[in-house]
Design a protein around this motif. Structure first.
Motif, mmCIF file in Angstrom:
data_model
loop_
_atom_site.group_PDB
_atom_site.id
_atom_site.type_symbol
_atom_site.label_atom_id
_atom_site.label_comp_id
_atom_site.label_asym_id
_atom_site.label_seq_id
_atom_site.Cartn_x
_atom_site.Cartn_y
_atom_site.Cartn_z
ATOM 1 N N PHE A 179 8.439 24.714 -75.876
ATOM 2 C CA PHE A 179 9.011 24.262 -74.608
ATOM 3 C C PHE A 179 10.081 23.211 -74.895
ATOM 4 O O PHE A 179 9.999 22.483 -75.889
ATOM 5 C CB PHE A 179 7.928 23.645 -73.718
ATOM 6 N N VAL A 180 11.072 23.125 -74.017
ATOM 7 C CA VAL A 180 12.141 22.145 -74.203
ATOM 8 C C VAL A 180 12.388 21.367 -72.913
ATOM 9 O O VAL A 180 12.205 21.879 -71.806
ATOM 10 C CB VAL A 180 13.458 22.819 -74.654
ATOM 11 N N LYS A 181 12.794 20.116 -73.100
ATOM 12 C CA LYS A 181 13.233 19.252 -72.000
ATOM 13 C C LYS A 181 14.385 18.427 -72.546
ATOM 14 O O LYS A 181 14.171 17.469 -73.287
ATOM 15 C CB LYS A 181 12.105 18.339 -71.516
ATOM 16 N N GLY A 182 15.614 18.831 -72.224
ATOM 17 C CA GLY A 182 16.761 18.160 -72.808
ATOM 18 C C GLY A 182 16.766 18.362 -74.313
ATOM 19 O O GLY A 182 16.725 19.484 -74.805
ATOM 20 N N SER A 183 16.771 17.263 -75.058
ATOM 21 C CA SER A 183 16.769 17.342 -76.525
ATOM 22 C C SER A 183 15.359 17.327 -77.109
ATOM 23 O O SER A 183 15.189 17.428 -78.325
ATOM 24 C CB SER A 183 17.567 16.175 -77.111
ATOM 25 N N VAL A 184 14.355 17.215 -76.254
ATOM 26 C CA VAL A 184 12.968 17.151 -76.727
ATOM 27 C C VAL A 184 12.374 18.556 -76.785
ATOM 28 O O VAL A 184 12.496 19.335 -75.841
ATOM 29 C CB VAL A 184 12.102 16.265 -75.804
ATOM 30 N N GLU A 185 11.732 18.866 -77.900
ATOM 31 C CA GLU A 185 11.094 20.173 -78.077
ATOM 32 C C GLU A 185 9.629 19.970 -78.438
ATOM 33 O O GLU A 185 9.305 19.187 -79.329
ATOM 34 C CB GLU A 185 11.805 20.954 -79.177
ATOM 35 N N ILE A 186 8.758 20.677 -77.740
ATOM 36 C CA ILE A 186 7.321 20.605 -77.998
ATOM 37 C C ILE A 186 6.811 22.003 -78.312
ATOM 38 O O ILE A 186 7.117 22.955 -77.593
ATOM 39 C CB ILE A 186 6.562 20.015 -76.797
ATOM 40 N N SER A 187 6.049 22.120 -79.397
ATOM 41 C CA SER A 187 5.518 23.417 -79.815
ATOM 42 C C SER A 187 4.000 23.386 -79.837
ATOM 43 O O SER A 187 3.392 22.477 -80.406
ATOM 44 C CB SER A 187 6.050 23.790 -81.204
ATOM 45 N N LEU A 188 3.401 24.395 -79.208
ATOM 46 C CA LEU A 188 1.953 24.556 -79.173
ATOM 47 C C LEU A 188 1.570 25.677 -80.133
ATOM 48 O O LEU A 188 2.214 26.733 -80.131
ATOM 49 C CB LEU A 188 1.483 24.934 -77.763
ATOM 50 N N TYR A 189 0.547 25.452 -80.948
ATOM 51 C CA TYR A 189 0.115 26.445 -81.927
ATOM 52 C C TYR A 189 -1.376 26.722 -81.767
ATOM 53 O O TYR A 189 -2.159 25.826 -81.457
ATOM 54 C CB TYR A 189 0.359 25.957 -83.360
ATOM 55 N N ALA A 190 -1.752 27.965 -82.008
ATOM 56 C CA ALA A 190 -3.165 28.347 -82.015
ATOM 57 C C ALA A 190 -3.387 29.321 -83.158
ATOM 58 O O ALA A 190 -2.568 30.216 -83.393
ATOM 59 C CB ALA A 190 -3.554 29.005 -80.691
#
Length: 270
Positions: A179-190
């Motif tokens: 997921f992204v918000k502006g320059s911030v990226e968050i990744s979820l892993y399973a």
């Protein structure tokens, strides 16, 4: 050499999203090999004209795979292949359409990882990734590939040997959502929890002296938040069934990481 060992490990692990991200079709198809035949890969020349290492050759081959393709390979040199096992590397699927991701995840029996209903709505879905599951060591396919690769290696003359895995498991070992918000990226892993492979001698656990950890409880589940210089911070936990490991990675976004974690964990805990 360490550089290329790391690259091979990346292809086989969940952090492979760093290689797989982008347009999957940008990678060229691997030249077709005869079924069941070990395929020789020519050693590419580096800029200094030295012979490419086995790790580099494997990495170069993997970058040319199409989504869904996997190779089995064997490196006879025990200084490189410490466990003397055959190894696998493959290219999973990168999907930018969420519905396509969920359909493919269900088809591949991927570990449960969907957009939680209460996820932070200021973030936008970017992509989903599905990682290929390797054949189990007890399977007939693994035994067949192992026998073929070792038979070729017994003839000698090469640094490593490889065979395309044409009848793989068809399943996913793990999944990722970014997921992204502006320059911030968050990744979820399973990823599916699997027992560690036995190793000869006394195992030495990996440790990073610069790593700092913080333990917290979310929805009754113990989570560990880890930070280290030059690495993305991550929050990790195992689900209540003990069958799936989860991690959330981001740079300097702890509050948002916790928001995503609560959106995933708290509904499950109810």
């Amino acid at each position: 050499m360490e550089k290329f060992k790391t690259k091979i490990a990346i292809v086989s692990s969940l952090t492979a999203v760093m290689i797989l991200a982008g347009t999957a079709s940008a990678y060229a198809a691997v030249p077709a090999a005869s079924k069941g035949q070990a395929t020789e890969i020519s050693a590419g020349a580096k800029a200094d004209k030295k012979t490419a290492s086995p790790e580099e050759q494997v990495y170069n081959l993997v970058t040319k795979l199409q989504p869904g393709e996997m190779i089995a390979y064997y490196i006879p040199d025990k200084k490189i292949n410490l466990t003397d096992r055959i190894l696998f590397s493959g290219k999973g699927y990168v999907l930018t359409d969420y519905d396509a991701y969920t359909a493919k995840a269900a088809q591949m029996n991927a570990p449960s990882l969907e957009i939680p209903e209460t996820y932070p709505k200021d973030y936008k879905f970017k992509s989903g990734v599905l990682y290929l599951k390797e054949p189990d060591e007890s399977s007939e396919l693994y035994k067949k590939l192992d026998k073929q690769l070792r038979a070729e290696a017994a003839k000698g003359g090469k640094e490593f040997y490889t065979i395309p895995v044409e009848d793989g498991t068809g399943e996913a070992s793990g999944a990722a959502l970014t997921f992204v918000k502006g320059s911030v990226e968050i990744s979820l892993y399973a990823s599916h929890v699997k027992p560690p492979k036995p190793m000869e001698g006394t195992p030495v656990p990996f440790s990073n002296p610069d790593e700092k950890t913080e333990t917290m409880v979310i929805g009754g589940i113990k989570c560990t938040y880890t930070t280290a210089p030059k690495l993305k911070s991550r929050l990790s936990w195992t689900d209540t069934s003990g069958s799936v490991n989860y991690s959330i990675f981001a740079d300097n976004a702890k509050a948002d990481v916790l928001r995503f974690a609560k959106a995933i964990i708290e509904p499950e805990a109810k």
